[in-house]
Write a protein that holds these residues in place. Structure first.
Motif, PDB file in Angstrom:
ATOM      1  N   TRP A   1       4.365  -3.052 -10.063  1.00 49.72           N
ATOM      2  CA  TRP A   1       3.780  -2.115 -11.010  1.00 49.72           C
ATOM      3  C   TRP A   1       2.626  -1.380 -10.349  1.00 49.72           C
ATOM      4  N   LEU A   2       2.278  -0.238 -10.930  1.00 45.98           N
ATOM      5  CA  LEU A   2       1.239   0.648 -10.437  1.00 45.98           C
ATOM      6  C   LEU A   2       0.220   0.857 -11.542  1.00 45.98           C
ATOM      7  N   ARG A   3      -1.055   0.615 -11.237  1.00 47.24           N
ATOM      8  CA  ARG A   3      -2.123   0.865 -12.214  1.00 47.24           C
ATOM      9  C   ARG A   3      -2.442   2.350 -12.210  1.00 47.24           C
ATOM     10  N   ILE A   4      -2.514   2.943 -13.377  1.00 51.08           N
ATOM     11  CA  ILE A   4      -2.849   4.355 -13.530  1.00 51.08           C
ATOM     12  C   ILE A   4      -4.351   4.425 -13.814  1.00 51.08           C
ATOM     13  N   ASP A   5      -5.141   4.785 -12.798  1.00 49.52           N
ATOM     14  CA  ASP A   5      -6.595   4.829 -12.983  1.00 49.52           C
ATOM     15  C   ASP A   5      -7.010   6.115 -13.694  1.00 49.52           C
ATOM     16  N   ALA A   6      -8.303   6.252 -13.950  1.00 49.78           N
ATOM     17  CA  ALA A   6      -8.825   7.408 -14.693  1.00 49.78           C
ATOM     18  C   ALA A   6      -8.502   8.719 -13.974  1.00 49.78           C
ATOM     19  N   HIS A   7      -8.538   8.711 -12.648  1.00 46.17           N
ATOM     20  CA  HIS A   7      -8.224   9.911 -11.862  1.00 46.17           C
ATOM     21  C   HIS A   7      -6.792  10.373 -12.145  1.00 46.17           C
ATOM     22  N   LEU A   8      -5.863   9.437 -12.153  1.00 48.50           N
ATOM     23  CA  LEU A   8      -4.464   9.803 -12.428  1.00 48.50           C
ATOM     24  C   LEU A   8      -4.259  10.171 -13.890  1.00 48.50           C
ATOM     25  N   GLN A   9      -4.960   9.486 -14.788  1.00 50.29           N
ATOM     26  CA  GLN A   9      -4.830   9.832 -16.202  1.00 50.29           C
ATOM     27  C   GLN A   9      -5.317  11.262 -16.446  1.00 50.29           C
ATOM     28  N   ALA A  10      -6.320  11.687 -15.698  1.00 50.21           N
ATOM     29  CA  ALA A  10      -6.830  13.049 -15.829  1.00 50.21           C
ATOM     30  C   ALA A  10      -5.827  14.079 -15.306  1.00 50.21           C
ATOM     31  N   ALA A  11      -4.847  13.635 -14.534  1.00 50.31           N
ATOM     32  CA  ALA A  11      -3.820  14.536 -13.984  1.00 50.31           C
ATOM     33  C   ALA A  11      -2.697  14.765 -14.996  1.00 50.31           C
ATOM     34  N   ALA A  12      -2.996  14.577 -16.267  1.00 52.91           N
ATOM     35  CA  ALA A  12      -2.061  14.854 -17.368  1.00 52.91           C
ATOM     36  C   ALA A  12      -1.001  13.778 -17.557  1.00 52.91           C
TER      37      ALA A  12
ATOM     38  N   SER B   1       0.846  -1.199   0.000  1.00 54.54           N
ATOM     39  CA  SER B   1       0.000   0.000   0.000  1.00 54.54           C
ATOM     40  C   SER B   1       0.875   1.240   0.000  1.00 54.54           C
ATOM     41  N   VAL B   2       0.471   2.216  -0.818  1.00 58.83           N
ATOM     42  CA  VAL B   2       1.210   3.473  -0.901  1.00 58.83           C
ATOM     43  C   VAL B   2       0.247   4.645  -1.021  1.00 58.83           C
ATOM     44  N   VAL B   3       0.738   5.808  -0.645  1.00 59.78           N
ATOM     45  CA  VAL B   3       0.108   7.068  -1.010  1.00 59.78           C
ATOM     46  C   VAL B   3       1.110   7.750  -1.917  1.00 59.78           C
ATOM     47  N   GLY B   4       0.610   8.595  -2.813  1.00 61.10           N
ATOM     48  CA  GLY B   4       1.534   9.197  -3.747  1.00 61.10           C
ATOM     49  C   GLY B   4       1.055  10.512  -4.305  1.00 61.10           C
ATOM     50  N   ARG B   5       1.924  11.065  -5.142  1.00 59.11           N
ATOM     51  CA  ARG B   5       1.630  12.323  -5.811  1.00 59.11           C
ATOM     52  C   ARG B   5       2.255  12.263  -7.203  1.00 59.11           C
ATOM     53  N   VAL B   6       1.494  12.748  -8.176  1.00 54.68           N
ATOM     54  CA  VAL B   6       1.998  12.885  -9.537  1.00 54.68           C
ATOM     55  C   VAL B   6       1.330  14.120 -10.139  1.00 54.68           C
ATOM     56  N   HIS B   7       2.116  15.015 -10.710  1.00 53.31           N
ATOM     57  CA  HIS B   7       1.603  16.282 -11.261  1.00 53.31           C
ATOM     58  C   HIS B   7       0.700  17.001 -10.265  1.00 53.31           C
ATOM     59  N   GLY B   8       1.035  16.955  -8.964  1.00 49.25           N
ATOM     60  CA  GLY B   8       0.257  17.630  -7.938  1.00 49.25           C
ATOM     61  C   GLY B   8      -1.014  16.902  -7.523  1.00 49.25           C
TER      62      GLY B   8
ATOM     63  N   GLU C   1       4.919   8.885 -21.994  1.00 47.74           N
ATOM     64  CA  GLU C   1       5.591  10.120 -21.577  1.00 47.74           C
ATOM     65  C   GLU C   1       6.183   9.934 -20.178  1.00 47.74           C
ATOM     66  N   THR C   2       7.474  10.172 -20.043  1.00 45.67           N
ATOM     67  CA  THR C   2       8.135  10.016 -18.751  1.00 45.67           C
ATOM     68  C   THR C   2       7.520  10.979 -17.738  1.00 45.67           C
ATOM     69  N   THR C   3       7.180  10.423 -16.579  1.00 49.26           N
ATOM     70  CA  THR C   3       6.476  11.161 -15.531  1.00 49.26           C
ATOM     71  C   THR C   3       7.163  10.918 -14.196  1.00 49.26           C
ATOM     72  N   LYS C   4       7.215  11.945 -13.358  1.00 52.12           N
ATOM     73  CA  LYS C   4       7.801  11.806 -12.021  1.00 52.12           C
ATOM     74  C   LYS C   4       6.732  11.332 -11.041  1.00 52.12           C
ATOM     75  N   PHE C   5       7.046  10.270 -10.307  1.00 53.13           N
ATOM     76  CA  PHE C   5       6.164   9.706  -9.299  1.00 53.13           C
ATOM     77  C   PHE C   5       6.805   9.852  -7.932  1.00 53.13           C
ATOM     78  N   GLU C   6       6.012  10.231  -6.946  1.00 53.46           N
ATOM     79  CA  GLU C   6       6.459  10.306  -5.556  1.00 53.46           C
ATOM     80  C   GLU C   6       5.533   9.409  -4.743  1.00 53.46           C
ATOM     81  N   LEU C   7       6.084   8.368  -4.126  1.00 56.64           N
ATOM     82  CA  LEU C   7       5.290   7.414  -3.363  1.00 56.64           C
ATOM     83  C   LEU C   7       5.814   7.305  -1.948  1.00 56.64           C
ATOM     84  N   ARG C   8       4.924   6.907  -1.033  1.00 58.46           N
ATOM     85  CA  ARG C   8       5.313   6.618   0.353  1.00 58.46           C
ATOM     86  C   ARG C   8       4.546   5.370   0.779  1.00 58.46           C
ATOM     87  N   THR C   9       5.261   4.377   1.261  1.00 63.26           N
ATOM     88  CA  THR C   9       4.612   3.151   1.729  1.00 63.26           C
ATOM     89  C   THR C   9       3.768   3.440   2.954  1.00 63.26           C
TER      90      THR C   9
END
Length: 89
Positions: free
Chosen positions: A62-73, A39-46, A78-86
Motif C-alpha cells: 500500500w501507498l500512503r497519500i500524504d498532504a502533498h499528494l492530497q493537494a494534487a486533487a 522505494s519508488v518515485v511516482g507521478r499522480v495528476h502531474g 475517486e479512482t486515480t491513475k498512479f505511475e510508479l517506478r521502483t
C-alpha cells in the motif's frame, strides 16, 4: 543489478485510522522486487513524489497519500491513475 520496474495502475484511495492510503492491485504488487518495503518515485495528476510502499502482510503493498499528494486533487473514493517506478533494485 535489476532494472527499475515501471508500474501504472488505477485505484481509489481510502481512509484507515485517519491515514489516506491506496492499496496496489495484486498484479502490480506482484511485480515489485520485494515483499517488504519498496522505494519508488511516482507521478499522480502531474505531481511528482518519492515514497516507500509498505507491505500489507498479505503479499501486497500500500501507498500512503500524504498532504502533498492530497493537494494534487486526489480524493478519497475517486479512482486515480498512479505511475510508479521502483528505485531500490
Amino acid at each position: 543489478m535489476k532494472t527499475p520496474t515501471d508500474l501504472i495502475f488505477e485505484a481509489a484511495p481510502y481512509v484507515v485510522k485517519s491515514q489516506c492510503i491506496v492499496r496496489l492491485p495484486q498484479p502490480i504488487s506482484n511485480q515489485l522486487p520485494s515483499r517488504g518495503q519498496v522505494s519508488v518515485v511516482g507521478r499522480v495528476h502531474g505531481c511528482e513524489f518519492a515514497t516507500v510502499l509498505e507491505p500489507d502482510g498479505y503479499g501486497g503493498h500500500w501507498l500512503r497519500i500524504d498532504a502533498h499528494l492530497q493537494a494534487a486533487a486526489i480524493k478519497v473514493g475517486e479512482t486515480t491513475k498512479f505511475e510508479l517506478r521502483t528505485t531500490n533494485v
